[in-house]
Design a protein around this motif. Sequence first.
Motif, PDB file in Angstrom:
ATOM      1  N   ASN A 139      -5.907  12.779  -2.947  1.00  0.00           N
ATOM      2  CA  ASN A 139      -5.550  12.253  -4.219  1.00  0.00           C
ATOM      3  C   ASN A 139      -6.667  11.576  -4.722  1.00  0.00           C
ATOM      4  O   ASN A 139      -7.208  10.804  -4.187  1.00  0.00           O
ATOM      5  CB  ASN A 139      -4.222  11.243  -4.343  1.00  0.00           C
ATOM      6  CG  ASN A 139      -4.123  10.897  -5.490  1.00  0.00           C
ATOM      7  OD1 ASN A 139      -4.720   9.576  -5.705  1.00  0.00           O
ATOM      8  ND2 ASN A 139      -2.992  11.078  -6.195  1.00  0.00           N
TER       9      ASN A 139
ATOM     10  N   LEU B 163      -5.110   4.057   4.081  1.00  0.00           N
ATOM     11  CA  LEU B 163      -5.727   5.073   3.614  1.00  0.00           C
ATOM     12  C   LEU B 163      -6.546   6.280   4.516  1.00  0.00           C
ATOM     13  O   LEU B 163      -6.414   7.346   4.419  1.00  0.00           O
ATOM     14  CB  LEU B 163      -6.986   4.693   2.483  1.00  0.00           C
ATOM     15  CG  LEU B 163      -6.223   4.075   1.218  1.00  0.00           C
ATOM     16  CD1 LEU B 163      -7.527   3.272   0.494  1.00  0.00           C
ATOM     17  CD2 LEU B 163      -5.722   5.167   0.351  1.00  0.00           C
TER      18      LEU B 163
ATOM     19  N   MET C 270     -10.600   4.592  -4.936  1.00  0.00           N
ATOM     20  CA  MET C 270     -10.513   3.403  -4.283  1.00  0.00           C
ATOM     21  C   MET C 270     -10.943   3.146  -2.993  1.00  0.00           C
ATOM     22  O   MET C 270     -11.600   2.213  -2.581  1.00  0.00           O
ATOM     23  CB  MET C 270      -8.645   3.067  -4.261  1.00  0.00           C
ATOM     24  CG  MET C 270      -8.589   1.588  -3.715  1.00  0.00           C
ATOM     25  SD  MET C 270      -6.904   1.303  -3.925  1.00  0.00           S
ATOM     26  CE  MET C 270      -6.108   2.177  -2.258  1.00  0.00           C
ATOM     27  N   ARG C 271     -10.856   4.177  -2.131  1.00  0.00           N
ATOM     28  CA  ARG C 271     -11.315   4.219  -0.736  1.00  0.00           C
ATOM     29  C   ARG C 271     -12.629   4.138  -0.738  1.00  0.00           C
ATOM     30  O   ARG C 271     -13.405   3.426   0.135  1.00  0.00           O
ATOM     31  CB  ARG C 271     -10.792   5.531   0.004  1.00  0.00           C
ATOM     32  CG  ARG C 271     -10.885   5.200   1.654  1.00  0.00           C
ATOM     33  CD  ARG C 271     -10.860   6.660   2.359  1.00  0.00           C
ATOM     34  NE  ARG C 271     -12.075   7.544   2.451  1.00  0.00           N
ATOM     35  CZ  ARG C 271     -12.156   8.817   2.522  1.00  0.00           C
ATOM     36  NH1 ARG C 271     -10.927   9.317   3.037  1.00  0.00           N
ATOM     37  NH2 ARG C 271     -13.293   9.418   2.682  1.00  0.00           N
TER      38      ARG C 271
ATOM     39  N   LEU D 262      -1.079  13.888  -0.540  1.00  0.00           N
ATOM     40  CA  LEU D 262      -1.881  12.528  -1.276  1.00  0.00           C
ATOM     41  C   LEU D 262      -3.071  12.243  -0.476  1.00  0.00           C
ATOM     42  O   LEU D 262      -3.939  11.305  -0.748  1.00  0.00           O
ATOM     43  CB  LEU D 262      -1.124  11.311  -1.252  1.00  0.00           C
ATOM     44  CG  LEU D 262       0.145  11.342  -2.312  1.00  0.00           C
ATOM     45  CD1 LEU D 262       1.006  10.086  -2.053  1.00  0.00           C
ATOM     46  CD2 LEU D 262      -0.556  11.248  -3.670  1.00  0.00           C
ATOM     47  N   GLU D 263      -3.454  12.977   0.756  1.00  0.00           N
ATOM     48  CA  GLU D 263      -4.412  12.878   1.594  1.00  0.00           C
ATOM     49  C   GLU D 263      -5.912  13.261   0.553  1.00  0.00           C
ATOM     50  O   GLU D 263      -6.923  12.453   0.716  1.00  0.00           O
ATOM     51  CB  GLU D 263      -4.530  13.702   2.748  1.00  0.00           C
ATOM     52  CG  GLU D 263      -5.784  13.917   3.426  1.00  0.00           C
ATOM     53  CD  GLU D 263      -5.781  14.827   4.755  1.00  0.00           C
ATOM     54  OE1 GLU D 263      -6.749  15.072   5.367  1.00  0.00           O
ATOM     55  OE2 GLU D 263      -4.927  15.671   4.523  1.00  0.00           O
TER      56      GLU D 263
ATOM     57  N   LEU E 157      -3.918   0.570  -9.011  1.00  0.00           N
ATOM     58  CA  LEU E 157      -5.010   0.541  -7.768  1.00  0.00           C
ATOM     59  C   LEU E 157      -6.113  -0.566  -7.983  1.00  0.00           C
ATOM     60  O   LEU E 157      -6.341  -0.912  -9.103  1.00  0.00           O
ATOM     61  CB  LEU E 157      -5.562   1.702  -7.652  1.00  0.00           C
ATOM     62  CG  LEU E 157      -4.653   2.910  -7.269  1.00  0.00           C
ATOM     63  CD1 LEU E 157      -5.457   4.439  -7.251  1.00  0.00           C
ATOM     64  CD2 LEU E 157      -3.832   2.738  -5.880  1.00  0.00           C
TER      65      LEU E 157
ATOM     66  N   ALA F 293      -5.841  -2.162   3.689  1.00  0.00           N
ATOM     67  CA  ALA F 293      -5.896  -0.980   2.756  1.00  0.00           C
ATOM     68  C   ALA F 293      -6.650   0.361   3.422  1.00  0.00           C
ATOM     69  O   ALA F 293      -6.418   1.349   3.248  1.00  0.00           O
ATOM     70  CB  ALA F 293      -6.590  -1.346   1.515  1.00  0.00           C
TER      71      ALA F 293
ATOM     72  N   ALA G  65       1.758   2.414  -3.372  1.00  0.00           N
ATOM     73  CA  ALA G  65       0.899   2.924  -4.176  1.00  0.00           C
ATOM     74  C   ALA G  65       0.569   4.490  -3.663  1.00  0.00           C
ATOM     75  O   ALA G  65       0.502   5.266  -4.355  1.00  0.00           O
ATOM     76  CB  ALA G  65      -0.295   2.216  -4.064  1.00  0.00           C
ATOM     77  N   LEU G  66       0.797   4.810  -2.351  1.00  0.00           N
ATOM     78  CA  LEU G  66       0.501   6.018  -1.627  1.00  0.00           C
ATOM     79  C   LEU G  66       1.722   6.898  -2.386  1.00  0.00           C
ATOM     80  O   LEU G  66       1.406   8.099  -2.561  1.00  0.00           O
ATOM     81  CB  LEU G  66       0.481   6.107  -0.141  1.00  0.00           C
ATOM     82  CG  LEU G  66      -0.596   5.452   0.214  1.00  0.00           C
ATOM     83  CD1 LEU G  66      -0.531   5.613   1.795  1.00  0.00           C
ATOM     84  CD2 LEU G  66      -1.984   6.329   0.025  1.00  0.00           C
TER      85      LEU G  66
ATOM     86  N   LEU H 256      -6.811   7.833  -4.977  1.00  0.00           N
ATOM     87  CA  LEU H 256      -6.940   7.034  -3.631  1.00  0.00           C
ATOM     88  C   LEU H 256      -8.160   7.191  -3.163  1.00  0.00           C
ATOM     89  O   LEU H 256      -8.584   6.220  -2.203  1.00  0.00           O
ATOM     90  CB  LEU H 256      -5.716   7.541  -2.864  1.00  0.00           C
ATOM     91  CG  LEU H 256      -4.410   7.327  -3.195  1.00  0.00           C
ATOM     92  CD1 LEU H 256      -3.362   7.945  -2.161  1.00  0.00           C
ATOM     93  CD2 LEU H 256      -3.923   5.796  -3.292  1.00  0.00           C
TER      94      LEU H 256
ATOM     95  N   MET I 171       0.885  -1.265  -0.118  1.00  0.00           N
ATOM     96  CA  MET I 171       0.168  -0.019  -0.150  1.00  0.00           C
ATOM     97  C   MET I 171       0.843   1.189   0.065  1.00  0.00           C
ATOM     98  O   MET I 171       0.486   2.201  -0.723  1.00  0.00           O
ATOM     99  CB  MET I 171      -0.945   0.030   1.195  1.00  0.00           C
ATOM    100  CG  MET I 171      -1.829   1.268   1.218  1.00  0.00           C
ATOM    101  SD  MET I 171      -2.571   1.451  -0.172  1.00  0.00           S
ATOM    102  CE  MET I 171      -3.898  -0.015  -0.152  1.00  0.00           C
TER     103      MET I 171
END
Length: 318
Positions: A53, A35, A59-60, A50-51, A12, A31, A4-5, A56, A1
């Motif tokens: 992004n 996140l 995906m979350r 990236l908080e 992803l 995961a 990816a971050l 992401l 993970m």
Amino acid sequence: MIPALQGAAHPLPGHADVARADPYGEDLHLALYVLYEMHYRGFEGVDDHLEWNAGLLGMRGLLEDRFLTALRRDTPHGRGVDDALADLLVEPIGDDGTSVTHFLRNQGQLWHLREYAAVRSLYHLKEADPHAWVIPRLRGRAKAAMAAVEYDEFGAGHAEDIHARLFADLMADLGLDTTYGHYVDVAPAEALATVNLMSLFGLHRVLRGALVGHFAFVEVTSSPGSRRLAEAMRRTGAGPAAERFYAEHVEADAVHEQVVRHDVIGGLLDDEPTLAPDVAFGIDATGLLEDRLGHRLLESWHDNRTALRTPLPDGSSS
């Protein structure tokens, strides 16, 4: 993970990948935990931007939908807030074999207490933080009452009395590493899910009622459970700070329970009565995940084996 971050060339997960994931399993919850952590303290070496992004967050959202759908499927439908709260207010006369705090009080050994503290550190070292997100989303009596309880959780103006700090002191008495998030790698999925639930409810305004329900579950059940845990710490000689953490919660959370039931929930439902089903859902979802974690712990401990993914090192450091 983490790669990816960091924006490395790792694709992803998409809809199909998430649809195959166990909604209560390790992959999904590790995961989600990673996140969500971007909204708390982040990670060393990972860009804080990236908080937010978009990839992401997308995906979350897929992971959250998978988790939330399972929770709604597996909790009672059509239950009222009063019924959900009534169940919490019934204190078992004895140990029915499903209570972790009864087990720890009656027969727990230091290694059980150390594992319990390691698992719970994922919540207690950020205690009250996810619940604070609901304050801007409340009004009037509910907002004032929620802020009053949170003020106590954050030490009532004294840094040394912040509950997360008190839990770190407990961990030190037990010879555990007090670093924030240190035990993520050894925590079972059931433990990660209990922490992720708070973040899920806290980060979504539409789930504010569910977060209040979660908070009610924590506060209503805390005092009797904390009394048993204080007794367990005392019986095993865990140390004064270990005992103090739970002793403090016996009195404080008995008061908090009344405030949450009458003023936080009562005030919220006076303002927004349509949120009653969400409050009940928050209570029931919390109970479901706590039961799953309790089963994992007790099943392992009754077999005299670790409940963690890997056992804690022996001795005074971990």
